[in-house]
Every structure is written in structure tokens, then in C-alpha cells.
Design an enzyme around this catalytic site. Sequence first.
Site, PDB file in Angstrom:
ATOM      1  N   CYS A  17       0.534  -1.313  -0.129  1.00  0.00           N
ATOM      2  CA  CYS A  17       0.013  -0.079   0.209  1.00  0.00           C
ATOM      3  C   CYS A  17       1.078   1.015   0.383  1.00  0.00           C
ATOM      4  CB  CYS A  17      -0.863  -0.346   1.415  1.00  0.00           C
ATOM      5  SG  CYS A  17      -1.403  -1.504   1.288  1.00  0.00           S
ATOM      6  N   ALA A  18       1.683   1.879  -1.023  1.00  0.00           N
ATOM      7  CA  ALA A  18       2.824   2.518  -0.845  1.00  0.00           C
ATOM      8  C   ALA A  18       2.605   3.719  -1.208  1.00  0.00           C
ATOM      9  CB  ALA A  18       2.928   1.974  -2.040  1.00  0.00           C
ATOM     10  N   CYS A  48      -0.448   3.701  11.061  1.00  0.00           N
ATOM     11  CA  CYS A  48      -0.611   5.566  12.408  1.00  0.00           C
ATOM     12  C   CYS A  48      -1.980   4.988  13.098  1.00  0.00           C
ATOM     13  CB  CYS A  48      -0.408   6.351  11.002  1.00  0.00           C
ATOM     14  SG  CYS A  48      -1.856   6.944  10.134  1.00  0.00           S
ATOM     15  N   ASP A  78      -5.318  -4.445  -5.542  1.00  0.00           N
ATOM     16  CA  ASP A  78      -5.856  -4.576  -4.508  1.00  0.00           C
ATOM     17  C   ASP A  78      -4.831  -5.466  -3.682  1.00  0.00           C
ATOM     18  OD1 ASP A  78      -7.237  -5.544  -1.419  1.00  0.00           O
ATOM     19  OD2 ASP A  78      -8.610  -6.438  -3.048  1.00  0.00           O
ATOM     20  N   LYS A 125       7.737   5.926   1.611  1.00  0.00           N
ATOM     21  CA  LYS A 125       8.362   5.102   2.549  1.00  0.00           C
ATOM     22  C   LYS A 125       8.925   4.140   1.684  1.00  0.00           C
ATOM     23  CE  LYS A 125       4.932   4.410   6.492  1.00  0.00           C
ATOM     24  NZ  LYS A 125       4.532   5.557   6.354  1.00  0.00           N
ATOM     25  N   ASP A 138      -0.617   0.322  -5.057  1.00  0.00           N
ATOM     26  CA  ASP A 138      -1.707   0.725  -4.410  1.00  0.00           C
ATOM     27  C   ASP A 138      -2.898   0.893  -5.349  1.00  0.00           C
ATOM     28  OD1 ASP A 138      -1.696   3.475  -2.349  1.00  0.00           O
ATOM     29  OD2 ASP A 138      -2.947   3.355  -3.469  1.00  0.00           O
ATOM     30  N   ASP A 155       2.230  -1.140   4.737  1.00  0.00           N
ATOM     31  CA  ASP A 155       1.675   0.096   5.339  1.00  0.00           C
ATOM     32  C   ASP A 155       0.461  -0.346   4.811  1.00  0.00           C
ATOM     33  OD1 ASP A 155       2.478   2.064   7.006  1.00  0.00           O
ATOM     34  OD2 ASP A 155       2.482   3.390   5.165  1.00  0.00           O
ATOM     35  N   PRO A 197       1.084   7.979  -0.960  1.00  0.00           N
ATOM     36  CA  PRO A 197       2.007   8.659  -2.079  1.00  0.00           C
ATOM     37  C   PRO A 197       3.291   8.425  -1.748  1.00  0.00           C
ATOM     38  CG  PRO A 197       1.414  10.251   0.296  1.00  0.00           C
ATOM     39  CD  PRO A 197       0.779   9.048   0.532  1.00  0.00           C
ATOM     40  N   GLY A 198       3.829   7.308  -1.191  1.00  0.00           N
ATOM     41  CA  GLY A 198       5.288   6.664  -1.401  1.00  0.00           C
ATOM     42  C   GLY A 198       6.387   7.319  -0.670  1.00  0.00           C
TER      43      GLY A 198
HETATM   44  C1  LIG Z   1      -1.247   4.445   4.770  1.00  0.00           C
HETATM   45  S1  LIG Z   1      -1.735   4.776   2.690  1.00  0.00           S
HETATM   46  C2  LIG Z   1       0.136   4.790   2.462  1.00  0.00           C
HETATM   47  C3  LIG Z   1       1.268   4.795   2.836  1.00  0.00           C
HETATM   48  C4  LIG Z   1       2.553   5.019   1.753  1.00  0.00           C
HETATM   49  N1  LIG Z   1       3.090   3.671   2.854  1.00  0.00           N
HETATM   50  C5  LIG Z   1       3.737   5.795   2.396  1.00  0.00           C
HETATM   51  O1  LIG Z   1       4.355   5.738   3.575  1.00  0.00           O
HETATM   52  O2  LIG Z   1       3.537   7.114   1.680  1.00  0.00           O
HETATM   53  C6  LIG Z   1      -2.608   3.688   3.044  1.00  0.00           C
HETATM   54  C7  LIG Z   1      -2.846   3.346   1.164  1.00  0.00           C
HETATM   55  O3  LIG Z   1      -3.614   2.189   1.146  1.00  0.00           O
HETATM   56  C8  LIG Z   1      -4.140   2.033   0.020  1.00  0.00           C
HETATM   57  N2  LIG Z   1      -4.815   1.502  -0.173  1.00  0.00           N
HETATM   58  C9  LIG Z   1      -5.923   1.234   0.742  1.00  0.00           C
HETATM   59  N3  LIG Z   1      -7.120   0.288   0.239  1.00  0.00           N
HETATM   60  C10 LIG Z   1      -6.273  -0.528  -0.094  1.00  0.00           C
HETATM   61  C11 LIG Z   1      -5.832  -1.874  -1.077  1.00  0.00           C
HETATM   62  N4  LIG Z   1      -6.489  -2.887  -1.256  1.00  0.00           N
HETATM   63  N5  LIG Z   1      -4.958  -1.994  -1.634  1.00  0.00           N
HETATM   64  C12 LIG Z   1      -3.791  -1.277  -1.229  1.00  0.00           C
HETATM   65  N6  LIG Z   1      -3.559  -0.573  -1.861  1.00  0.00           N
HETATM   66  C13 LIG Z   1      -4.754   0.274  -1.260  1.00  0.00           C
HETATM   67  C14 LIG Z   1      -4.808   3.479  -0.271  1.00  0.00           C
HETATM   68  O4  LIG Z   1      -4.593   4.262  -1.036  1.00  0.00           O
HETATM   69  C15 LIG Z   1      -3.476   4.470   0.440  1.00  0.00           C
HETATM   70  O5  LIG Z   1      -2.324   4.584  -0.326  1.00  0.00           O
END
Ligand SMILES: C[S@@+](CC[C@H](N)C(=O)[O-])C[C@H]1O[C@@H](n2cnc3c(N)ncnc32)[C@H](O)[C@@H]1O
Length: 765
Positions: A174-175, A316, A235, A180, A208, A261, A177-178
Site C-alpha cells: 500500500c505504497a 498510524c 488490491d 516509505k 496501491d 503500511d 503517496p510513497g
Molecule cells: C497509509 S496509506 C500508505 C502510505 C504509504 N505507505 C506512504 O508511506 O506514503 C494507505 C494506502 O493504502 C491504499 N489502499 C487502500 N486499500 C488498499 C488495498 N486494498 N490495496 C492496496 N492499497 C490500498 C490507499 O490508497 C493508501 O494510499
Amino acid sequence: MTRHRPRGKGKGKRRDAPVDDGRNNDLLDKASFKNERFFAYYKAQKILPEEEWEEFLEAMRRPLPTTFRVAGSRQTAAVLNKTIEDVHVPSLSNAEFEGQKIPPPVQIPWYPDGLAWQFNVPKKVLRKQPEFKKFHSFLVFETEVGNISRQEGVSMIPPLFLDVEPHHKVMDMCAAPGSKTAQILEALHAQDTVTSSSIPSGLLVANDSDNKRTHLLIHQSARLPSPALMVTNLDASNYPSIKIPTPRGMRTLMFDRILCDVPCSGDGTMRKNIGIWKTWSPGDANGLHSLQVRILLRAMRLLNYEPSSKIVYSTCSLNPVENEAVVADALIQNPDFELMDVSDRFPQLIRRPGMTEWRPTTDRECETTFESYEEFIASSKVDEAMKAKLSRSHWPPDGVEKLNLPYCMRIYPHLQDSGGFFVAVLRRKPKLAVPTSDRKRAASEGVQEVAAPETKKARLDDEDAMQTELKKDESDSPMADQESEATTPQAEEGQGAAEKERSKSASAAASGSGAFREQPYTYVSPTDPVLLSCLSRLHINPSTFPVSNVLVRNPEGEAARVLYISNDIVKSIIQNNSYERLRLTAAGTKIFAKQEGGKATEAQFRVLGEGLPVVLPFVDEKTIMDGDHESLKILVESYYPLCERLPQPFRKMVEDRPSGSHIVRFPKGTTEITSLTHDLVLPIWKSNVSLTLMIDKKAKSALSLRLFGKDITTAGKERQAQMGQKDSGSATPAVKDETPAAVVVEESGAIVVDESGLKMEEKKD
Ligand SMILES: C[S@@+](CC[C@H](N)C(=O)[O-])C[C@H]1O[C@@H](n2cnc3c(N)ncnc32)[C@H](O)[C@@H]1O
């Protein structure tokens, strides 16, 4: 009046890591930092000893300090960090504002090599105090070009526990906006030098499910271009298997490191996202729990059998329902895994152990919690619709003590003036590890595979497991034609029980959101005349350059506009998997782009600033022009200086060159013009009578600030003139647009017209 950042779509409120926009909340009404539901719920959970509660709340209500990380590969970061230590910190050490001493930035003690910093000054100090204003300009520009990442301190933690090395195959599930992702890329590129980039043998798949956010991720990661990066839009809970050829046939690619994440309710970010104070409800976490479990379970299936392989799960959020409950349920469903005790790592990071007791609620006012699922289901206070919202796994499982949940880490705001965070590190149980000899071979092949004669039984077992894995993966995996209709399962308040969700997901298509309209990547023939002409103009030897790894974004493999480069593993994935099934949104890094000629000029390709570090090790040293500091200043100051303005011998060198793309090295050292701590290698474009530094405006401004202490670029002077009308002498640009100019130029196809009539154009290929 306060403005709150919207927190994602849908009914379930989830934190999708908004980019820290640096907005502070020191002007907010402190009385609004209250939420009786939040207090009641977390007190009932006993997340902290009673005597720490007030201190915790007090920290939650304070504005979050500004934190940033010096980014880029190790060497680049070290150089910039030294500038902060030697130039900025001393100049800020005696800063005063309205008669008060203002503390300078300090290094975050637990972050390796002192590369992360923290400071806590009100916005008005940054805007008005001269030294801080200058420092703020520096931060803004260096952030624009990717040398600094303004990232929340706690968000820097998960990648540290991943311990990524350049050969690792990493999945960031779940990367976007990136922030990490950028840290992981930096670790993959640990062997880069200040001027040239390595081509790591490892891989980072950054995924993502939100299509728009994957594009944000691509913009962010363009700041650290990597031939080892792929971005997918799927997903994560249903991520399809990636096939990879080996001498023994096709195998599923397994990962050495996986970051989950996950989307979460984000109440650990309340110091920054103050809107959560008003809207917080336990339903947010309850609704996300099952998706979080499914993402972690999928990660477990994708992790390889190396004993050192690991998964980092993070949120978080402070809520045990999104944290310990998720980890516990995943461990129960997949007993091959265990939590790692990482208490000896980063000892200066103050954390608390994971919880073993918690009591979920569906009561919005959080007045009723239930000790067990059975008690909840039997309760007459809860209606049937509510009962469908929680599953058994929302509660601590029987035998919770066997799961070692205290190995999880909880970070609370009052412990080190940070946000709230949760991190857990998981691995396969050591007995399930593959013997070393096999690991070596498997690692070299990049897949999970076993074959040691002395462990024949184990091998057969593992191989069977592998084949089952492959079959399961195949049956789980959607076919390309299903994907355009499928949508991401949304984690929403009011969704059904986790069990229902799980069975739904088994049949759901593993797709990201919305229709998929990306162009495919295709590898260019190594004898393609355009590719060979690019190489020959830049004096790159095709026998050493990885010519077979150059790709373009069209189905024909035609070198039409932009040429990219990937490493071998990315190539292998692209060539053996459907790009639609993977919803492949980006791969590798751009190296050359077409430069349209004027009427009489033949079109040529030029090396891109972001591609130069990758290409540089292959360029014939003799053909790199030696510049000087005066010429550098002229090139930074003007868009298209005439060659005749340049000092000798650089002028003659330039005039002797044909029109087109060239590379100049400006030597390290100190002159009365500037001081360079290392050689600076930059791409230029020579036209008939002038030359241009081929870096975007904001990178030029950052360079100017670093080299000359102020922004002497044409754009910078224009900006200062504009701002001077409002606020005389201000050099700090507004931080409205978080997208680096380079990306804007390249994605929008913006055209800059050279005075010679040459168009500097980059359209999306
Ligand atoms: C907490 S944020 C991630 C922050 C990111 N790791 C960073 O450090 O910038 C969670 C992310 O999960 C994505 N998300 C939500 N449901 C998801 C899914 N089923 N599969 C993959 N990504 C998903 C969201 O779009 C969001 O960008």
C-alpha cells in the site's frame, strides 16, 4: 476558522497518508481538541498506564514538530547532511524571534547516520525570522528535487525494520503517496555514488489500489529514479502471483521483504490531521480490520522462505483492532509465521510493547465494550445489524499469550514528541526456512525453490507447498478481462463481518480502482537504430551498456519518444506477465527523450537529467566536457546563454561540439564563485549559438541556493520580484504545488521554446 484536509472517499474514514503540507495548527482553538468518545474508548482499552494519560493527551494536542529526512542515495545524503550540520544549524543556533531564542533543528536520535531532523517553530517564525526563512527556502527547494523528504518522523520507522539491501525483492503493498517507497528505493540504491546510479539486482514493486494515488507515487519516486522499480495498481489483499522463468520452468516470484503500511483510521496522526478530533469514531477501525487482515495474509503468501525474509506491518492508528487484532488473526490463520523480537534494534526509539487485552465496541459513544465476542453476540443491547459489523477476530484470540504480541511496537506521541504509530515485524518460523545452499541458488534465480539432496524430504514438502502456492495463486488471480469491471473492496464503516469479507474477497477480482488505461511497456530491439544513435551520440559503448534492457511505452517496441531502462528482474516480469493483469502503471526509469528539431534540424534524443546517473557509468570519460564554476553560474542564471559568453577553454570545447545532447562535469573545489564538495555532472543541450542546462526550473533553483546561497535563476528572480510586491525581499516560494517541476514538464508535455527555435518537448510516450 480551521481548514481540514479531506480524508479519502467513502463512508469508512481511513487515513491514506496525506502528504505533509507543512501546515501547522498553532493558531487553532485548543478547545476543539476534545472527543469524549476517543477518551472513553482508549481509557477502556488501557492503552497507557493511568498516570500517563494526561501527558499523552497534552502531547496529542500540541502541534506536531516538522520533521524531514535527508534523502537520496547514501553518498548524496551524507553530503547534504553535512551542509545542514555545518552551515544551517550554526546559522540557526542564535536565532531569535520577538525577543525569544528559537531552537535550531536537531537530529532525531534513533534515525541512522543522523539523517533525520526535527524542529518545532511556529509558521510565523519560518515566514518572518530571516535565518529560518532562508532555511525554509532551502528545505522547500531540496524537497522539490528529492534531496529532502518532509516525512513524519514515525512514518520513517517501518522501512528501517525492513533492512532492505540492493539485491532484495521488495513489495510495498500500500505504497502511495510513497514516502516509505522512497526510503526503500534509497536502500536498494545504497551503492549509488553522488554522480552515478547503480543498477541494483533487486526489485521494488510499489502497489496501491487507488489509481490517482499511484500517479502521485510515480511523481514522488521520479525524485529517485530506479531501474528496479515497478508500480502496480491492484488490491493488495488479492495481489496476483507474478510469474518468473527459471531453469526449472515458471515459478512464482516470492519477496524477501514486504511492507504492509495498510489503510487505517489514522488517529495517531491527530496532531497533524486535526479534523480527526471531531470525527473520530470506533467504527472507522472496526470497518478496516478485515481488509487489514486480508492484506497481511496476502503478504504472508508472497514472502519467500529465506530465514531472513520479513514482513513489516504498520499503521498510524492507536487502535488495537487495527493493530494487535490484525496481527493476531493473521498469525492464527497462518501458523507458519511468528512475530520477531526486535527490541534490540534502534534502542533510542522509545516504544511500548503490543497489547494483549482490548475490548472492541460498536457503540458510537464508546460507553459499552465487550470482553469477548460471545458476550457481544449474546448482548441484548446490540441489534443484529451491529452484530454483523464485528467478527471474532476483533477480540483477542484464545491463547493470545502464545502469539508474543508484546513484540509489536506502539509509539505514543508523548514518548518522543511524535505522532502515534504501530509497527510489527513478522517472519516465517525458522524451522520452515530453506537450507542455505538452496537459498543461494533460489536467491540468484529470484524465486522460491528448493533442491538440496541431503534434505530430500524437506525439498519435496517445500516443493509441493510451492506448487500448491502456485496453483492457489493462479486460481486467486483474476484474468485481465475481469479487471476493468472490478473495484477495490472498500473498507467502510458498516461493512459485513470479517468472515463474509474474506469469502467475498476469494472470488473478487484483484484489481485496483477504475478502468486501466495505461500503455504497455515493450523492450526495444538491442539493434534499434534510434537506440544505437542515442548511444553513439553520447559515446556510450553498446557492448557494455545493457542495450537489451531498454524499453518504451507502446506495444510495438518503437523508440518513438521516451526510452526507459529497467534491470533484469523487472524485464523478466514484464516479459512473462500480462501488464493488464498486473495493472502495471510504471516501470524502470526514463533515460532518453526525443528533442524535436526546428524545421531544418533532424530530431535527436537527449539524455534526461533523471536518467543521467544511470547512463553515466557507461559514457566514455573522454567525451564528458570539463566545465568551470563561472560557466556553471552563467548556465544557472540564464535559460539559453550564448556560447560566446562562456569563458575559455570551455567556450571552445562547446563550440567544437555538434548540436545536441552533451554532458558536462563541473569540478569539485572552491573558487571565488562557489564551492563544490563533489564533482557535479549535468546534461546540457547545445544549439547553434547557445546552450542550456537540461534540468527543470526547481532543480535549478535548488542548485542555485546550494551553490550561491540564493536563487539567481531567471525563474527565481521573477518569483522574488513578484513576491517582493507583497513581502519585500522574500525568497521563500509558497509550497502549493508539491509536484516537482520535472514531472510536470514530462507528464504534461509542456513545451519550452529555445531562442534558436528548437522545441524542448517531452510528451508522454
Ligand atoms: C497509509 S496509506 C500508505 C502510505 C504509504 N505507505 C506512504 O508511506 O506514503 C494507505 C494506502 O493504502 C491504499 N489502499 C487502500 N486499500 C488498499 C488495498 N486494498 N490495496 C492496496 N492499497 C490500498 C490507499 O490508497 C493508501 O494510499
